[in-house]
Design a protein around this motif. Structure first.
Motif, PDB file in Angstrom:
ATOM      1  N   ASP A  77       0.824  -1.212   0.000  1.00  0.00           N
ATOM      2  CA  ASP A  77       0.000   0.000   0.000  1.00  0.00           C
ATOM      3  C   ASP A  77       0.855   1.257   0.000  1.00  0.00           C
ATOM      4  N   VAL A  78       1.966   1.212   0.738  1.00  0.00           N
ATOM      5  CA  VAL A  78       2.856   2.375   0.801  1.00  0.00           C
ATOM      6  C   VAL A  78       3.402   2.689  -0.590  1.00  0.00           C
ATOM      7  N   LYS A  79       3.863   1.670  -1.301  1.00  0.00           N
ATOM      8  CA  LYS A  79       4.408   1.887  -2.643  1.00  0.00           C
ATOM      9  C   LYS A  79       3.329   2.373  -3.608  1.00  0.00           C
ATOM     10  N   ALA A  80       2.134   1.828  -3.462  1.00  0.00           N
ATOM     11  CA  ALA A  80       1.049   2.251  -4.349  1.00  0.00           C
ATOM     12  C   ALA A  80       0.713   3.732  -4.135  1.00  0.00           C
ATOM     13  N   THR A  81       0.712   4.154  -2.862  1.00  0.00           N
ATOM     14  CA  THR A  81       0.435   5.569  -2.565  1.00  0.00           C
ATOM     15  C   THR A  81       1.499   6.467  -3.163  1.00  0.00           C
ATOM     16  N   PHE A  82       2.758   6.093  -2.974  1.00  0.00           N
ATOM     17  CA  PHE A  82       3.864   6.911  -3.494  1.00  0.00           C
ATOM     18  C   PHE A  82       3.816   6.999  -5.020  1.00  0.00           C
ATOM     19  N   VAL A  83       3.626   5.857  -5.669  1.00  0.00           N
ATOM     20  CA  VAL A  83       3.612   5.835  -7.140  1.00  0.00           C
ATOM     21  C   VAL A  83       2.449   6.664  -7.683  1.00  0.00           C
ATOM     22  N   LYS A  84       1.292   6.553  -7.054  1.00  0.00           N
ATOM     23  CA  LYS A  84       0.123   7.296  -7.524  1.00  0.00           C
ATOM     24  C   LYS A  84       0.342   8.802  -7.389  1.00  0.00           C
TER      25      LYS A  84
END
Length: 756
Positions: A77-84
Motif C-alpha cells: 500500500d505504501v508503494k502504491a500511494t507513493f507511485v500514484k
C-alpha cells in the motif's frame, strides 16, 4: 538497481536510430518508483537495528520503530500511494500546488497553526537532504530534460522530475501511512536521505541513457550551471539569521508575544490621584523627595547566548523580542539594498531611514504585523513610487529625491513612534499630490472614457448576437453581416447609452436593420421592389452615414462598405437588366469582408477617436504589430521569460534586450498598482496599472508623467505572449523583502530543531 535500469532502457549503438520523447523519459522514471520506495523502506528497517553500520539514531525510539515496522508490513500500500502521487505530480509538471517553502509569506506566518509550521519545516528538511544527495547528478539531467521540453537554456524549475516532486510524494505517503506526528517528523529526514541516495543513481543513469541516444543538453543561463536549487552564492541573510531567527520566533514576534508591558514610573509610590495631592498642597514636596532619592545602580546587561544549554536561565522575553526585531529590520533593509530594481540614490535614502525604523520597532512591534502601520506605509509608498523611474537620468527623478530629503528633519526627532512616521508620510503625500494633480485629473478623464467604451462594447456584443439571429437563414452578403455585427452594433449601442429617457432605440437605428437587410437580399423578388428601393435608399444611406458619424467610426473602415452597398442597390433597382452593373454586384457579393469576424465569446474592442486619445489606447495593428510580429527574437520570448523568472528567484540578472531588472512572468491577473514595462513602437515604457474596467476587458497603465497607455485584454495577452509586457513589481517590494526574511527563518528552522 543500476543494472536493472540500464537493462530495461538499453543503450543504442546508433544514437539517431531511436531518440526517446519526454513521455518516454517520464515513463521510464515512473517505472522505477516502486523500486525506489522499496530501497527507502529497506533502509529504514535496517536503520532501526540496535547496532550495525546502517543504524540510524533518530529511529531508535519505540514509537518510531513501530511506525517503520508498520510501513514495512504495509509495503504494498505504501508503494502504491507513493507511485500514484508521484505520477500525478509528474504529469502536472511538478504539481499545481507549490511546496510550502516556495510560497511562504511573512505576513501569513501569524495565521499559521503549529501543524502547518511544523509541516513547512518538515518538507524543507527533506528537500535539503535530497538536494544535497543529488547535487552533482541533477544539473546534467536538468540540461537534457530542458532540451526535450524544447528549451535552449537550462530550466531547472520546469523539470517534471525535479527533487521537490519526489519529496512531496514522500511527504504525502508518510502523512497517509504514519498517523503519529512525532514519529512522522522523526522519519521524514532519514527517509529523505535514503530517497536522495537512490534518486542520485537514477538521475545519473537516466542522464547517461539520454546522452547515449544523441540528445544534446541545453546551455546554462548566463554561461554557468547552478547546482542543486540553482542558488548563486550566499544570500545576504546568512550572516546574521543563524543566531536568532526561526519560524516559531518570527510567528511569536508577529503575534506580539515578545512585547514588554510599558513601564509605569513610580507606580508603587505615586498616589492614585495627583489632583488630591494638589488640593493638599503636597505634590511639590512629593516630587522633590522622589527626585532626591538615591537611584539604584543598574546591573550590566548580559548578552543573550542563543546557543546556551537549556538548563541555563532564559533571557527575558522582551529582550529576545527586541533582538529578533532588530534582526528582522536589518534583514529587511539588507534585502531592499540588494534589490536591483531600486536605484542607488534611493538606497542611500533607505540607509538613512533604517536607524529610525530600528528605534521605532523597539517600542512598537506592530510594524511587523500591521501592513497599515505608518512606518510600513512610508517605506512602501517611497519604494513603489521610485519604481516609476528605470534610471536616475529620467525626468522627475531629482524632484522625487528632493521630496525624500524634505523629511530628513524628522529623522533627528527624540521621539520615533508611529505618529512621527505618520507625519513624514503626510508630508510626502502632500508634495506628491500637488505634483500629480494634473496627471490625476487626466487619469480620471481617461478612466471615464474607457468605462463608457467598455459599456458600449459589451452592449454591442449583445446587439451583434441579436443581429446575427435576424440574419440567420437569409441570403445576405458577408460584408453586410459583418458590418451589422461590428460597426452598426457599436452605433446602436452608443445611441442607447446616450439616451437619458431609457429608450432602446432613440434614433431609430435599430429599426433600420430590417430595412437594410431587405434591401440587399439576393433572393427577394416582389412586385414593386424597385420602386420601393428608389424611395428608401437615399434616406437609408443618409441614416447609415449619420449613425457612423455619431461614433466617429473611421471612414476608411466603412468606405468600401458603402461602395459595395451602392453597387448592390443599383443592381437591385435595375433588376438585372444591365449586365455590367450586375457583374459588379456579383463581384461585390463575393469579395471577402473587410470587417473581421470575432469569436462568439470575444468582445471586439473598439474606441472612438476621442476615447482613444484621452486614454492613450494601444491598437494591436497600428501600435504593436510591426514591432513584435517581425521581431527575430519573438520565437524565444517564452524562453526568455522563463529565464528571467529563474534569474529573479536566484537574484541573478537574466540577459535580455531592454531595460535592466524587469520582472519575469506575467501573472494571470495583474494587481492594481503593479509596475510593468511595455514595449511600444520599439521603445520600453515604465508604467503602473492604475485602472481596470469592471468586466476586465480594458486596462490602463500610467507613467509617472501622467501619460496613459490603455489596451484591451486581447492586446495585453498578445504583449505578454510576445514578451513585450514585463512585470517589474506585481506586489509591494517591502512585502517581498519581508518574505525573504521568512525564507531565512525557515532555513534556520531546518538547520536547528524547533523550540518547545
Amino acid at each position: 538497481m543500476a543494472k536493472m535500469m540500464k537493462l530495461r532502457l538499453g543503450v543504442s549503438d546508433d544514437p539517431t536510430a531511436l531518440q526517446p520523447s519526454l513521455s518516454d523519459c517520464l515513463g521510464a522514471m515512473l517505472q522505477q518508483a516502486d523500486v525506489l520506495v522499496t530501497h527507502v523502506l529497506n533502509g529504514l528497517e535496517l536503520g532501526t537495528s540496535a547496532s550495525g553500520p546502517q543504524r540510524i539514531s533518530a529511529l531508535q525510539t519505540p514509537p518510531v520503530k513501530l511506525a517503520v515496522h508498520e510501513l514495512h508490513a504495509g509495503a504494498t500500500d505504501v508503494k502504491a500511494t507513493f507511485v500514484k502521487e508521484l505520477t500525478r505530480l509528474v504529469y502536472e509538471g511538478g504539481g499545481k500546488e507549490q511546496v510550502a517553502t516556495e510560497v511562504l509569506r511573512f505576513q501569513d506566518l501569524q495565521l499559521f497553526e503549529d501543524e502547518e509550521l511544523d509541516q513547512s519545516i518538515e518538507i524543507a528538511r527533506a528537500q535539503q537532504e535530497v538536494a544535497m544527495a543529488v547535487d552533482d547528478t541533477l544539473p546534467p539531467l536538468d540540461a537534457l530534460i530542458s532540451t526535450m521540453m524544447g528549451w535552449r537554456t537550462i530550466q531547472p524549475g520546469l523539470n517534471p522530475l525535479r527533487p521537490e516532486v519526489f519529496v512531496r510524494s514522500l511527504q504525502h505517503t508518510l502523512a497517509r501511512h504514519v498517523k503519529e506526528a512525532g514519529a512522522r517528523e522523526a522519519l521524514i529526514t532519514p527517509a529523505a536521505g535514503l530517497l536522495g541516495v537512490n534518486l542520485r543513481r537514477l538521475y545519473r543513469e537516466l542522464a547517461d541513457w539520454l546522452r547515449s541516444t544523441g540528445i544534446e543538453p541545453a546551455v546554462p543561463v548566463g554561461g554557468r550551471i547552478n547546482r542543486a536549487t540553482g542558488a548563486s552564492g550566499a544570500p545576504v541573510t546568512d550572516s546574521v539569521a543563524k543566531t536568532l531567527l526561526t519560524l516559531d520566533r518570527l510567528r511569536k514576534l508577529l503575534a506580539g508575544d515578545f512585547d514588554q508591558p510599558r513601564k509605569a514610573e513610580f507606580l508603587h509610590t505615586m498616589p492614585a490621584s495627583m489632583a488630591l495631592l494638589q488640593d493638599l498642597k503636597k505634590a511639590d514636596e512629593l516630587v522633590k523627595r522622589l527626585e532626591q532619592r538615591p537611584r539604584p545602580v543598574a546591573a550590566p546587561e548580559q548578552p543573550v547566548d542563543m546557543l546556551a544549554e537549556a538548563d541555563k536561565p532564559a533571557a527575558p522575553a522582551h529582550r529576545i523580542g527586541e533582538q529578533l526585531g532588530e534582526e528582522v529590520v536589518r534583514l529587511m533593509f539588507d534585502n531592499l539594498l540588494e534589490d536591483r530594481r531600486l536605484l542607488p540614490s534611493l538606497k542611500r535614502q533607505l540607509r538613512e531611514l533604517e536607524p529610525a525604523v530600528q528605534r521605532l520597532t523597539k517600542e512598537d512591534s506592530r510594524f511587523f504585523s500591521d501592513r497599515n502601520h505608518p512606518a510600513r506605509q512610508l517605506l512602501d509608498r517611497i519604494i513603489q513610487r521610485s519604481l516609476a523611474f528605470p534610471s536616475e537620468d529620467d525626468a522627475g527623478w531629482e524632484r522625487f529625491l528632493a521630496s525624500l530629503q524634505s523629511i530628513d528633519r524628522w529623522l533627528e526627532s527624540t521621539v520615533m513612534d508611529a505618529d512621527t512616521f505618520g507625519e513624514m508620510l503626510d508630508e510626502l503625500q502632500a508634495q506628491w499630490s500637488e505634483q500629480d494633480q494634473g496627471a490625476r485629473q487626466k487619469r480620471e478623464e481617461a478612466a471615464r472614457s474607457l468605462l463608457h467604451a467598455e459599456q458600449r462594447n459589451l452592449l454591442a456584443q449583445k446587439l451583434a448576437a441579436e443581429f446575427a439571429g435576424t440574419l440567420d437563414g437569409l441570403d445576405v452578403a458577408d460584408f453586410i453581416r459583418d458590418f451589422l455585427k461590428n460597426a452598426w452594433a457599436q452605433v446602436v449601442a452608443e445611441a442607447q447609452l446616450s439616451c437619458d429617457d431609457g429608450s432602446s432605440d432613440p434614433y431609430g437605428y435599430r429599426a433600420m436593420v430590417e430595412d437594410l437587410i431587405w434591401s440587399v437580399q439576393k433572393t427577394t423578388a416582389q412586385r414593386g421592389r424597385a420602386r420601393r428601393l428608389v424611395q428608401m435608399i437615399p434616406a437609408l444611406l443618409q441614416r447609415l452615414r449619420e449613425g457612423l458619424g455619431r461614433i466617429g467610426y473611421p471612414p476608411e473602415l466603412t468606405q468600401r462598405f458603402f461602395d459595395h452597398l451602392i453597387t448592390l442597390h443599383r443592381a437591385a433597382v435595375q433588376e438585372g437588366r444591365d449586365a455590367t452593373v450586375q457583374a459588379a454586384a456579383d463581384a461585390a457579393w463575393a469579395e471577402q469582408s473587410q470587417f473581421p469576424e470575432e469569436a462568439e465569446d470575444e468582445v471586439q474592442m473598439w474606441l472612438d477617436e476621442n476615447e482613444a486619445q484621452e486614454s492613450g489606447f494601444i491598437e494591436e495593428e497600428a501600435d504593436l504589430g510591426t514591432h513584435y510580429a517581425a521581431s527575430p527574437e519573438a520565437p524565444r520570448q517564452e524562453e526568455l521569460r522563463a529565464e528571467q523568472d529563474a534569474a529573479r528567484a536566484r537574484q541573478v540578472p537574466a540577459q535580455e534586450e531592454g531595460p535592466a531588472d524587469a520582472g519575469a512572468v506575467m501573472p494571470e491577473e495583474l494587481r492594481i498598482g503593479a509596475w510593468v514595462e511595455i514595449r511600444i513602437k520599439g521603445d520600453w515604457v515604465r508604467a503602473q496599472l492604475t485602472w481596470c474596467s469592471p468586466h476586465a476587458t480594458l486596462f490602463m497603465f500610467t507613467s509617472i508623467g501622467g501619460a496613459a497607455h490603455s489596451m484591451s485584454r486581447r492586446t495585453m495577452d498578445k504583449l505578454r505572449t510576445n514578451g513585450h509586457l514585463r512585470v517589474v513589481a506585481d506586489r509591494p517590494v517591502v512585502d517581498e523583502a519581508l518574505d525573504q526574511v521568512a525564507q531565512a527563518a525557515l532555513k534556520n528552522s531546518v538547520e536547528r530543531p524547533p523550540e518547545g
